[in-house]
Design a protein around this motif. Structure first.
Motif, PDB file in Angstrom:
ATOM      1  N   GLU A 128     -24.206  23.480 -58.078  1.00  0.00           N
ATOM      2  CA  GLU A 128     -22.763  23.229 -57.937  1.00  0.00           C
ATOM      3  C   GLU A 128     -22.481  22.368 -56.712  1.00  0.00           C
ATOM      4  OE1 GLU A 128     -18.896  22.832 -58.643  1.00  0.00           O
ATOM      5  OE2 GLU A 128     -20.378  23.611 -60.037  1.00  0.00           O
TER       6      GLU A 128
ATOM      7  N   ARG B 238     -23.379  18.803 -57.611  1.00  0.00           N
ATOM      8  CA  ARG B 238     -22.339  18.243 -58.477  1.00  0.00           C
ATOM      9  C   ARG B 238     -21.132  17.806 -57.649  1.00  0.00           C
ATOM     10  NH1 ARG B 238     -17.735  20.044 -60.807  1.00  0.00           N
ATOM     11  NH2 ARG B 238     -17.146  19.085 -62.784  1.00  0.00           N
TER      12      ARG B 238
ATOM     13  N   THR C 114     -26.709  14.846 -65.389  1.00  0.00           N
ATOM     14  CA  THR C 114     -26.142  13.873 -66.322  1.00  0.00           C
ATOM     15  C   THR C 114     -24.881  13.306 -65.680  1.00  0.00           C
ATOM     16  OG1 THR C 114     -24.887  15.571 -67.497  1.00  0.00           O
ATOM     17  CG2 THR C 114     -27.039  15.001 -68.393  1.00  0.00           C
ATOM     18  N   TYR C 115     -24.803  11.991 -65.671  1.00  0.00           N
ATOM     19  CA  TYR C 115     -23.672  11.274 -65.089  1.00  0.00           C
ATOM     20  C   TYR C 115     -23.132  10.373 -66.185  1.00  0.00           C
ATOM     21  CZ  TYR C 115     -21.040   8.344 -61.822  1.00  0.00           C
ATOM     22  OH  TYR C 115     -20.038   7.669 -61.157  1.00  0.00           O
TER      23      TYR C 115
ATOM     24  N   THR D 197     -17.972  12.244 -65.727  1.00  0.00           N
ATOM     25  CA  THR D 197     -18.337  13.636 -65.981  1.00  0.00           C
ATOM     26  C   THR D 197     -19.741  13.859 -65.416  1.00  0.00           C
ATOM     27  OG1 THR D 197     -17.045  13.630 -68.003  1.00  0.00           O
ATOM     28  CG2 THR D 197     -18.667  15.382 -67.758  1.00  0.00           C
TER      29      THR D 197
ATOM     30  N   THR E 287     -22.772  16.720 -64.764  1.00  0.00           N
ATOM     31  CA  THR E 287     -23.330  18.034 -65.031  1.00  0.00           C
ATOM     32  C   THR E 287     -24.645  18.150 -64.286  1.00  0.00           C
ATOM     33  OG1 THR E 287     -22.379  17.968 -67.251  1.00  0.00           O
ATOM     34  CG2 THR E 287     -24.051  19.622 -66.846  1.00  0.00           C
TER      35      THR E 287
ATOM     36  N   VAL F 132     -27.826  20.834 -63.666  1.00  0.00           N
ATOM     37  CA  VAL F 132     -28.460  22.071 -64.141  1.00  0.00           C
ATOM     38  C   VAL F 132     -29.769  22.258 -63.381  1.00  0.00           C
ATOM     39  CG1 VAL F 132     -29.407  23.267 -66.154  1.00  0.00           C
ATOM     40  CG2 VAL F 132     -27.450  21.725 -66.424  1.00  0.00           C
TER      41      VAL F 132
END
Length: 108
Positions: A48, A51, A91-92, A102, A104, A106
Motif C-alpha cells: 500500500e 502504491r 500494474t500501472y 490506475t 495496483t 501486490v
C-alpha cells in the motif's frame, strides 16, 4: 520405603520434563503463527505504501508537466520513484494523459 520414594521422585521429574517440553512446543507454535501474521501485515502495508508513492509521483508529474505519465518507468527515471520489482507485482494503467492512472501493487 526408600524404593517407593525414588520411584515417585523419578515419575515427578519425568512429568515435569514432559510438561516443559510441551510448554516450549506450544510457545514455538504460537511464535510461528505470530511471525506469519506480522510478516503478512508488513508485506501488505509495504504494498500500500508503494502504491501511494507511485500515485503521489504521478500527481506531482501532472502538476508540473500538465499530464499524467504514460508509464511507471517514466516516474522511475524522472521523479526518483524506486520500485522493488522483486518483492511486488505492479500494474500501472494509464488510460489518458488527463486521467489519473490506475495502480495496483501486490506482494509476491
Amino acid at each position: 520405603m526408600r524404593g517407593l520414594y525414588e520411584q515417585t521422585d523419578s515419575r515427578t521429574r519425568r512429568r515435569r520434563f514432559i510438561a516443559a517440553v510441551v510448554a516450549v512446543a506450544v510457545a514455538a507454535v504460537i511464535a510461528w503463527f505470530a511471525w506469519a501474521s506480522i510478516s503478512t501485515d508488513l508485506r501488505e502495508q509495504g504494498a500500500e505504501s508503494m502504491r501511494q508513492v507511485i500515485l503521489d509521483a504521478a500527481v506531482q508529474c501532472a502538476a508540473i508537466e500538465g499530464s499524467y505519465p504514460a508509464t511507471l518507468s517514466y516516474l522511475e527515471s524522472h521523479y526518483g520513484v524506486t520500485v522493488n520489482h522483486d518483492d511486488y507485482i505492479i500494474t500501472y494503467e494509464a488510460f489518458a494523459s488527463n486521467v489519473m492512472p490506475t495502480v495496483t501493487v501486490v506482494p509476491r
